[in-house]
Motif scaffolding. Structure first.
Motif, mmCIF file in Angstrom:
data_model
loop_
_atom_site.group_PDB
_atom_site.id
_atom_site.type_symbol
_atom_site.label_atom_id
_atom_site.label_comp_id
_atom_site.label_asym_id
_atom_site.label_seq_id
_atom_site.Cartn_x
_atom_site.Cartn_y
_atom_site.Cartn_z
ATOM 1 N N LEU A 159 0.808 -1.216 0.000
ATOM 2 C CA LEU A 159 0.000 0.000 0.000
ATOM 3 C C LEU A 159 0.844 1.270 0.000
ATOM 4 C CD1 LEU A 159 -2.827 -1.116 2.458
ATOM 5 C CD2 LEU A 159 -2.943 -0.928 -0.030
ATOM 6 N N GLY A 160 2.154 1.113 -0.077
ATOM 7 C CA GLY A 160 3.033 2.273 -0.164
ATOM 8 C C GLY A 160 3.223 3.013 1.138
ATOM 9 N N ILE A 161 3.006 2.337 2.269
ATOM 10 C CA ILE A 161 3.191 2.954 3.580
ATOM 11 C C ILE A 161 4.610 2.678 4.044
ATOM 12 C CG2 ILE A 161 2.390 3.023 5.969
ATOM 13 C CD1 ILE A 161 -0.324 1.989 4.959
ATOM 14 N N GLU A 162 5.358 3.714 4.360
ATOM 15 C CA GLU A 162 6.746 3.555 4.803
ATOM 16 C C GLU A 162 6.777 2.849 6.158
ATOM 17 O OE1 GLU A 162 10.589 6.233 6.267
ATOM 18 O OE2 GLU A 162 8.890 7.204 5.252
ATOM 19 N N MET A 163 7.632 1.853 6.274
ATOM 20 C CA MET A 163 7.717 1.067 7.508
ATOM 21 C C MET A 163 8.916 1.499 8.342
ATOM 22 S SD MET A 163 6.603 -2.720 6.127
ATOM 23 C CE MET A 163 7.585 -2.691 4.625
ATOM 24 N N VAL A 164 8.673 1.656 9.639
ATOM 25 C CA VAL A 164 9.698 2.105 10.580
ATOM 26 C C VAL A 164 9.931 1.002 11.603
ATOM 27 C CG1 VAL A 164 10.364 3.864 12.246
ATOM 28 C CG2 VAL A 164 8.916 4.483 10.282
ATOM 29 N N PRO A 165 11.084 0.337 11.575
ATOM 30 C CA PRO A 165 11.333 -0.741 12.539
ATOM 31 C C PRO A 165 11.539 -0.204 13.953
ATOM 32 C CG PRO A 165 12.825 -0.878 10.638
ATOM 33 C CD PRO A 165 12.181 0.469 10.598
ATOM 34 N N VAL A 166 11.012 -0.937 14.940
ATOM 35 C CA VAL A 166 11.304 -0.673 16.353
ATOM 36 C C VAL A 166 11.658 -2.018 17.000
ATOM 37 C CG1 VAL A 166 9.889 1.399 16.585
ATOM 38 C CG2 VAL A 166 8.858 -0.825 16.959
ATOM 39 N N PRO A 167 12.639 -2.036 17.885
ATOM 40 C CA PRO A 167 13.077 -3.313 18.463
ATOM 41 C C PRO A 167 11.986 -3.977 19.311
ATOM 42 C CG PRO A 167 14.714 -1.579 18.827
ATOM 43 C CD PRO A 167 13.473 -0.910 18.339
ATOM 44 N N LEU A 168 11.903 -5.303 19.187
ATOM 45 C CA LEU A 168 10.978 -6.096 19.992
ATOM 46 C C LEU A 168 11.766 -6.926 20.989
ATOM 47 C CD1 LEU A 168 8.049 -7.217 20.445
ATOM 48 C CD2 LEU A 168 8.653 -9.031 18.824
ATOM 49 N N GLY A 169 11.409 -6.785 22.273
ATOM 50 C CA GLY A 169 12.045 -7.574 23.319
ATOM 51 C C GLY A 169 11.121 -8.669 23.812
ATOM 52 N N PRO A 170 11.502 -9.378 24.863
ATOM 53 C CA PRO A 170 10.685 -10.499 25.355
ATOM 54 C C PRO A 170 9.346 -10.086 25.939
ATOM 55 C CG PRO A 170 12.562 -10.098 26.798
ATOM 56 C CD PRO A 170 12.778 -9.264 25.582
ATOM 57 N N THR A 171 9.174 -8.799 26.324
ATOM 58 C CA THR A 171 7.912 -8.345 26.901
ATOM 59 C C THR A 171 7.222 -7.289 26.041
ATOM 60 O OG1 THR A 171 9.056 -6.678 28.247
ATOM 61 C CG2 THR A 171 8.673 -8.841 29.249
ATOM 62 N N GLY A 172 7.670 -7.168 24.795
ATOM 63 C CA GLY A 172 7.028 -6.221 23.895
ATOM 64 C C GLY A 172 8.018 -5.288 23.233
ATOM 65 N N PRO A 173 7.511 -4.361 22.405
ATOM 66 C CA PRO A 173 8.394 -3.425 21.712
ATOM 67 C C PRO A 173 9.035 -2.423 22.663
ATOM 68 C CG PRO A 173 6.092 -2.874 21.323
ATOM 69 C CD PRO A 173 6.094 -4.175 22.060
ATOM 70 N N GLY A 191 0.025 4.145 12.484
ATOM 71 C CA GLY A 191 -0.314 2.926 13.189
ATOM 72 C C GLY A 191 0.872 2.034 13.442
ATOM 73 N N MET A 192 0.546 0.802 13.853
ATOM 74 C CA MET A 192 1.571 -0.111 14.329
ATOM 75 C C MET A 192 1.055 -1.540 14.254
ATOM 76 S SD MET A 192 3.244 0.049 18.124
ATOM 77 C CE MET A 192 4.551 -1.052 18.663
ATOM 78 N N TRP A 193 1.914 -2.449 13.806
ATOM 79 C CA TRP A 193 1.620 -3.876 13.876
ATOM 80 C C TRP A 193 1.972 -4.408 15.261
ATOM 81 C CZ3 TRP A 193 -1.238 -5.388 10.085
ATOM 82 C CH2 TRP A 193 -1.018 -4.981 8.760
ATOM 83 N N CYS A 194 1.151 -5.299 15.801
ATOM 84 C CA CYS A 194 1.484 -5.959 17.060
ATOM 85 C C CYS A 194 0.957 -7.390 17.043
ATOM 86 C CB CYS A 194 0.860 -5.231 18.263
ATOM 87 S SG CYS A 194 1.633 -3.659 18.683
ATOM 88 N N VAL A 195 1.794 -8.328 17.459
ATOM 89 C CA VAL A 195 1.358 -9.706 17.738
ATOM 90 C C VAL A 195 1.627 -9.902 19.226
ATOM 91 C CG1 VAL A 195 1.586 -12.140 17.151
ATOM 92 C CG2 VAL A 195 2.015 -10.395 15.406
ATOM 93 N N PRO A 196 0.638 -9.628 20.085
ATOM 94 C CA PRO A 196 0.908 -9.456 21.512
ATOM 95 C C PRO A 196 1.145 -10.742 22.289
ATOM 96 C CG PRO A 196 -1.429 -9.205 21.093
ATOM 97 C CD PRO A 196 -0.769 -9.332 19.750
ATOM 98 N N ILE A 197 0.666 -11.873 21.766
ATOM 99 C CA ILE A 197 0.794 -13.141 22.488
ATOM 100 C C ILE A 197 1.515 -14.140 21.596
ATOM 101 C CG2 ILE A 197 -0.482 -15.081 23.480
ATOM 102 C CD1 ILE A 197 -2.613 -13.110 24.373
ATOM 103 N N PHE A 198 2.655 -14.650 22.076
ATOM 104 C CA PHE A 198 3.484 -15.596 21.333
ATOM 105 C C PHE A 198 3.819 -15.015 19.954
ATOM 106 C CE2 PHE A 198 0.691 -18.704 23.844
ATOM 107 C CZ PHE A 198 1.515 -18.627 24.958
ATOM 108 N N SER A 199 4.439 -13.855 19.989
ATOM 109 C CA SER A 199 4.717 -13.081 18.787
ATOM 110 C C SER A 199 5.467 -13.902 17.739
ATOM 111 C CB SER A 199 5.534 -11.840 19.161
ATOM 112 O OG SER A 199 5.760 -11.026 18.035
ATOM 113 N N ASN A 200 5.126 -13.663 16.489
ATOM 114 C CA ASN A 200 5.806 -14.267 15.340
ATOM 115 C C ASN A 200 6.985 -13.372 14.972
ATOM 116 O OD1 ASN A 200 6.586 -15.105 12.772
ATOM 117 N ND2 ASN A 200 4.551 -15.033 11.869
ATOM 118 N N PRO A 201 8.249 -13.840 15.055
ATOM 119 C CA PRO A 201 8.662 -15.221 15.301
ATOM 120 C C PRO A 201 9.284 -15.477 16.674
ATOM 121 C CG PRO A 201 10.430 -14.083 14.184
ATOM 122 C CD PRO A 201 9.352 -13.057 14.452
ATOM 123 N N THR A 202 9.353 -14.480 17.558
ATOM 124 C CA THR A 202 10.172 -14.640 18.761
ATOM 125 C C THR A 202 9.461 -15.366 19.896
ATOM 126 O OG1 THR A 202 9.491 -12.539 19.767
ATOM 127 C CG2 THR A 202 11.338 -12.463 18.208
#
Length: 422
Positions: free
Chosen positions: A148-162, A179-190
């Motif tokens: 969709l042409g939305i620029e993505m900005v990485p932020v580090p993900l740790g064991p308890t969240g970003p 906005g922001m992507w989140c996989v809050p429980i058993f995050s893919n892939p960590t």
């Protein structure tokens, strides 16, 4: 002994031994696949009874004939089951067709074309669009924002969240971050699980964009590898109390619960967000597959039926994760060239190798007949700046193949590390 402590001569000897083993394995003609987190045939067989449901003559649910048009929000019977699993009221959940990925694509596409209930204009008319991406993360998420042409900005993900200090800094000062992507429980892939403090900060933080959204992908909410199921925070209520009732768009599906290719997806959010979403889907569709939804409602019975079903999945999946851990430990333990966290749920293992060697490890594994997800896939644009992360998916192959494949992965990690050290 750690690889870094070996003398030049010992390092050369180890590399020679590894090459000999590599050549011997190459001659065996392996063909093993660890590329994607697919359920195994054994897991799919657990839902075989679905193929006979709802059954001839069973087509009424709550006064609705599921064979006919309508019912855009989905069947209340099935919605109530997943409302309990998500910890929300049933009127805040809708049921759709197969694949929550389709819902997520629609959410962003609708926002691009029309804006959200909190937008001043369609997102496509904004001068710049940016989106936060916790990394390592889910490549299909990144595929949507990139398409969709939305620029993505990485932020580090740790064991308890970003990294919430970084997230809060970015969203407070930049209105183009929508906005922001989140996989809050058993995050893919960590396998990370967001803790209460992280959830609270995400719900309560001030953002420069008034229409900031968190797509809360709860894909693994019941995919435990233990006997316990994780706590599911009611993010909508927390955000509403802070004055941001429309912030979260929570999705999940039965894709890795029943049939991956014939499941039901769910969206949970504020009433305003659901009305907005259904207003647009009501134009492109006259309703979801309610026959399949009724089949799932009959199959599960209630929320405890889902939990019981997932414990049967655990019996199939957990031994594969244990075998993967054991194989990697046998190969790599003590060398100091790799690390990984054994998750308590989900579908993946995030393997961290020596910087600059992930791509080479994947290439070597391919030469031996073991297919891995491309290095860098857990990062936006496929660019892991440290070339360090490899996503491993042990669920699909039989247990004996998992053991063989992980042994190959360990060999290739060690061989690539030797080359880098030399």
């Amino acid at each position: 002994m750690a690889l870094s402590d070996l003398s030049t001569a010992d390092l050369a000897q180890l590399e020679s031994q590894l090459f000999s083993e590599f050549d011997a394995l190459a001659a065996t003609g392996l063909s093993l696949d660890l590329t994607r987190g697919k359920p195994s045939p054994e897991q799919l067989d657990l839902s075989e009874r679905l193929l006979s449901l709802p059954g001839e003559g069973d087509h009424m649910a709550g006064g609705t004939d599921v064979r006919n048009y309508g019912g855009g929000a989905g069947l209340p019977e099935l919605r109530s089951i997943f409302a309990e699993l998500l910890g929300v009221d049933v009127d805040r959940v809708i049921a759709q067709d197969n694949a929550s990925l389709s819902i997520m694509y629609d959410l962003l596409t609708f926002a691009m074309l029309f804006g959200t209930p909190d937008s001043l204009r369609p997102w496509k008319d904004e001068p710049q669009l940016r989106w936060l991406c916790p990394v390592p993360g889910y490549d299909r998420h990144f595929g949507i924002t990139e398409a969709l042409g939305i620029e993505m900005v990485p932020v580090p993900l740790g064991p308890t969240g970003p990294d919430m200090d970084e997230v809060e800094r970015l969203v407070a000062e930049d209105p183009s971050i929508k906005g922001m992507w989140c996989v809050p429980i058993f995050s893919n892939p960590t396998g990370a699980v967001y803790d209460d403090h992280t959830v609270s900060r995400l719900a309560r933080m001030a953002t420069a964009a008034p229409d900031f959204r968190v797509i809360w992908d709860n894909a693994y909410v019941v995919h435990t590898l233990t006997n316990d199921f994780p706590k599911v925070p009611d993010v909508d209520t927390i955000a509403a109390e802070a004055g941001y009732p429309n912030r979260f768009l929570q999705v999940c599906s039965t894709s890795k619960i029943t049939f991956a290719g014939a499941g039901v997806s769910f969206l949970s959010s504020s009433r305003a967000n659901l009305d907005w979403y259904l207003g647009h889907t009501g134009i492109r569709s006259i309703g979801p597959n309610k026959v399949n939804q009724l089949a799932h409602a009959r199959f599960f019975g209630d929320a405890d039926g889902v939990r019981s079903h997932m414990l049967r999945h655990r019996e199939s999946v957990a031994p594969k994760f244990e075998a993967a851990d054991a194989a990697l430990t046998r190969r790599l333990g003590g060398y100091g060239v790799a690390s990984w966290m054994m998750p308590e749920g989900g579908y993946f293992i995030d393997l961290e190798v020596v910087d600059g060697t992930a791509t080479e490890t994947v290439r070597l594994a391919k030469e031996l007949g073991v297919a891995l997800t491309p290095a860098g896939s857990a990062y936006p644009y496929g660019n892991d700046p440290d070339d360090r992360h490899i996503r491993l998916a042990p669920t699909l192959p039989p247990l004996v193949e998992v053991e063989a494949a992980m042994d190959v992965v360990g060999l290739c990690v060690l061989l690539a590390a030797c080359r880098a050290a030399g």
